[in-house]
Design an enzyme around this catalytic site. Structure first.
Site: not given
Ligand SMILES: *[C@@H]1O[C@H](CO)[C@@H](O)[C@H](O)[C@H]1NC(C)=O
Ligand SMILES: *[C@@H]1O[C@H](CO)[C@@H](O)[C@H](O)[C@H]1NC(C)=O
Ligand SMILES: *[C@@H]1O[C@H](CO)[C@@H](O)[C@H](O)[C@H]1NC(C)=O
Ligand SMILES: *[C@@H]1O[C@H](CO)[C@@H](O)[C@H](O)[C@H]1NC(C)=O
Ligand SMILES: *[C@@H]1O[C@H](CO)[C@@H](O)[C@H](O)[C@H]1NC(C)=O
Ligand SMILES: *[C@@H]1O[C@H](CO)[C@@H](O)[C@H](O)[C@H]1NC(C)=O
Length: 369
Positions: A121, A125
């Site tokens: 991943e 964010e």
């Protein structure tokens, strides 16, 4: 992130910050034999200000996403809203640039996530309540035992009030996060536990907003979100105008040759995936025209104008000629005119053929560039 990440594991870092990672997948190639991943295998760009998405190319979760002048609109108005869209195709190395204005709102998180079937991943964010810093993060093989990987970087002007270009460039040697072309963070292969934890398997791209500060979220998640979401102060929106994706590999499908999750084990099947064939099939009225690059469209317009101008000039030329040189000359001119007509027809044919092949080979996808 989002509903998809509901099963997310939360952990509190030694540093007191928390991170989230995806912990489930429909088929994990580390312990199962999974279907092959449809590849992008080329470059593609998506302009969400002028077109909706093709559902076979981009999947959307239940909270509706709308499209308009500010791009795709990911709106959160109430508990449970978590608009997310993801590519149905994968890339194996490459780059992803997202022109995004993040959501504000307490506890609302805007995210760009690259995620593989075995839970490698790569993340951006951005917390709605933090107008000065953005978070970068990564995981390898769903391993959440190390939590100090999230690093925050200053950005200005504020990501909630301005569009920025969030880029990830990803090769087998290094991973880089950039904002508006400015490199923030570089992760070398060897930096990630000797490569073991380095993201290195085919990835889908997810875009979404979610309420990490929702009172129903675990305490730690809310703490990470730096605020509790109070829906009476909403709604809040995240906008994505454009997404540019370059697959670092070519081919129709990527598959895991064994259960190591190592990039050396990834196999590529040659060809063009079904998803890319769908991508190359424009949808909606006038889509063929819109799908052409501005340069191609300009070429067609200029071509048409030039064709018409040529026609007018020929007539004009012939008129002047026949008036000047009389009927005898005119007969000769007629013959020439006929020859030029033939040439013009030839030219038109070639032009049509070129145009047809341009439409056909939108694979090169210089759309809107
Ligand atoms: C495969 O691995 C995933 C991730 O570690 C795990 O959640 C899942 O239970 C495993 N499945 C099997 C059949 O072992
Ligand atoms: C599309 O999204 C829906 C809702 O999250 C999900 O159930 C479905 O599996 C997704 N399909 C693909 C191909 O990703
Ligand atoms: C785009 O966003 C700006 C700033 O929020 C807003 O003023 C404008 O109305 C929006 N445009 C559209 C088409 O929604
Ligand atoms: C934003 O994040 C940075 C980095 O974690 C932190 O130092 C800062 O205090 C945060 N700002 C707010 C308003 O929470
Ligand atoms: C997960 O990461 C930790 C710390 O980086 C490492 O010690 C551990 O071996 C890893 N676990 C697996 C299953 O790779
Ligand atoms: C976004 O940044 C990347 C990396 O610097 C750059 O290659 C790309 O052209 C930029 N895209 C836009 C739309 O500015």
């Amino acid at each position: 992130m989002s509903r998809l990440f509901r099963s997310a594991v939360l952990a509190i870092a030694a540093f007191g910050s928390a991170v989230l990672a995806q912990t489930s997948t429909t088929c994990n190639p580390l312990n199962s034999t999974c279907p092959a991943d449809e590849a992008l295998g080329q470059y593609a760009d998506f302009d969400f200000t002028s077109s909706v998405t093709n559902p076979s190319v981009w999947n959307q979760t239940s909270t509706p996403i709308t499209f308009g002048g500010n791009g795709s609109v990911f709106s959160i108005a109430k508990h449970g809203d978590s608009p997310t869209m993801n590519t149905n195709f994968y890339i194996m190395w490459g780059s992803v640039s997202v022109v995004m204005r993040c959501s504000d709102g307490p506890g609302i998180v805007s995210s760009i996530v690259l995620l593989s079937d075995d839970l490698d991943e790569i993340d951006w964010e951005i917390l709605g309540s933090n107008k000065t810093h953005v978070e970068t993060n990564y995981f390898g093989k769903g391993n959440t035992t190390t939590y100090n990987r999230a690093i925050y970087y200053p950005v200005s002007p504020s990501p909630q009030d301005n569009f920025h270009n969030y880029t990830i460039t990803w090769t087998k040697d290094k991973l880089e996060w950039l904002i508006d072309g400015r490199s923030l963070r570089t992760l070398n292969y060897g930096d990630a536990l000797g490569g073991q934890q380095y993201p290195q398997t085919p990835m889908k791209i997810y875009l979404g907003a979610w309420a990490a500060g929702d009172p129903a979220e675990p305490k730690g998640v809310q703490e990470w979100a730096e605020a509790t979401t109070d829906y009476t102060k909403g709604p809040w929106t995240m906008n994505v105008k454009n997404v540019y994706i370059q697959d670092g590999s070519t081919g129709a499908e990527y598959s895991y040759g064994d259960m190591t999750g190592s990039y050396q084990s990834i196999k590529t099947k040659a060809g063009t995936s079904l998803i890319v064939q769908a991508l190359n099939t424009p949808i909606g009225p006038g889509a063929h025209w819109r799908a052409l690059s501005p340069a191609t469209r300009a070429g067609i317009i200029i071509g048409s104008i030039a064709g018409f101008a040529l026609f007018v000039l020929t007539i004009l030329f012939l008129c002047i000629r026949s008036t000047r040189k009389g009927l005898k000359e005119a007969a000769k001119a007629d013959a020439e005119w006929e020859a030029q007509q033939k040439e013009a027809v030839e030219w038109q044919k070639r032009y049509n053929a070129d145009r047809a092949s341009t439409i056909g080979s939108q694979k090169s996808l210089a759309h809107y560039r």
